[in-house]
Design a protein around this motif. Sequence first.
Motif: not given
Length: 201
Positions: A188-199
Amino acid sequence: MDATFMDRHPKLQDGLGMVIFVVGVVIGTLLLNTFVFQTFNVEGASMETTMYTGDRLIVNRLPVTGSKLQNKNYIPKRGQVIVFKNPNFNASTGKDEYIVKRVIAFAGERVTVKDGTVTVYNTENPDGFNPDTSVNKNEPGQPTSGDVDTTVPEGTIFVMGDHRQGSYSCDSRNCMGPIPLYDIVGPVSLRIFPFNKIRSF
């Protein structure tokens, strides 16, 4: 000079151009999903508090693609969060086809869970070490339930969810066993949603 068939039928030409465009988009999307990246939704509580149901993840397929081109199995890094094919998947039972967990140990390493603590033993660490405090940034919840003492078989890895208490996570400790390397989709490289928890991971 005589007009070509396409010149005499401009609507057919436009339609054919649209078909070619759509086919190109579909093929491009399939190639991207197969070799570059894929997206997945998190379902269930097994990775809390790192991830929650409804989180949208981007999984990097390039390391797996690169390994396959070299006729090798991709081996992730310890502590990485990865997506892999669910060994318990059965379409008729409604179980998820893909699972997200954290990498704990590799082939030949001994893993124990005792008194709520995970310990990994290998040639570099004959006295053992706790991956949760040394590698995993203290993200997994504590303590870790279970009574485990096992050696990871060749061609596999040992994984756990981050929600370790009770039966929240079905993983290599209890109901899943070690995961074959060939079943790994990628890290996993990125969390794109929810937008306020992108990391990134």
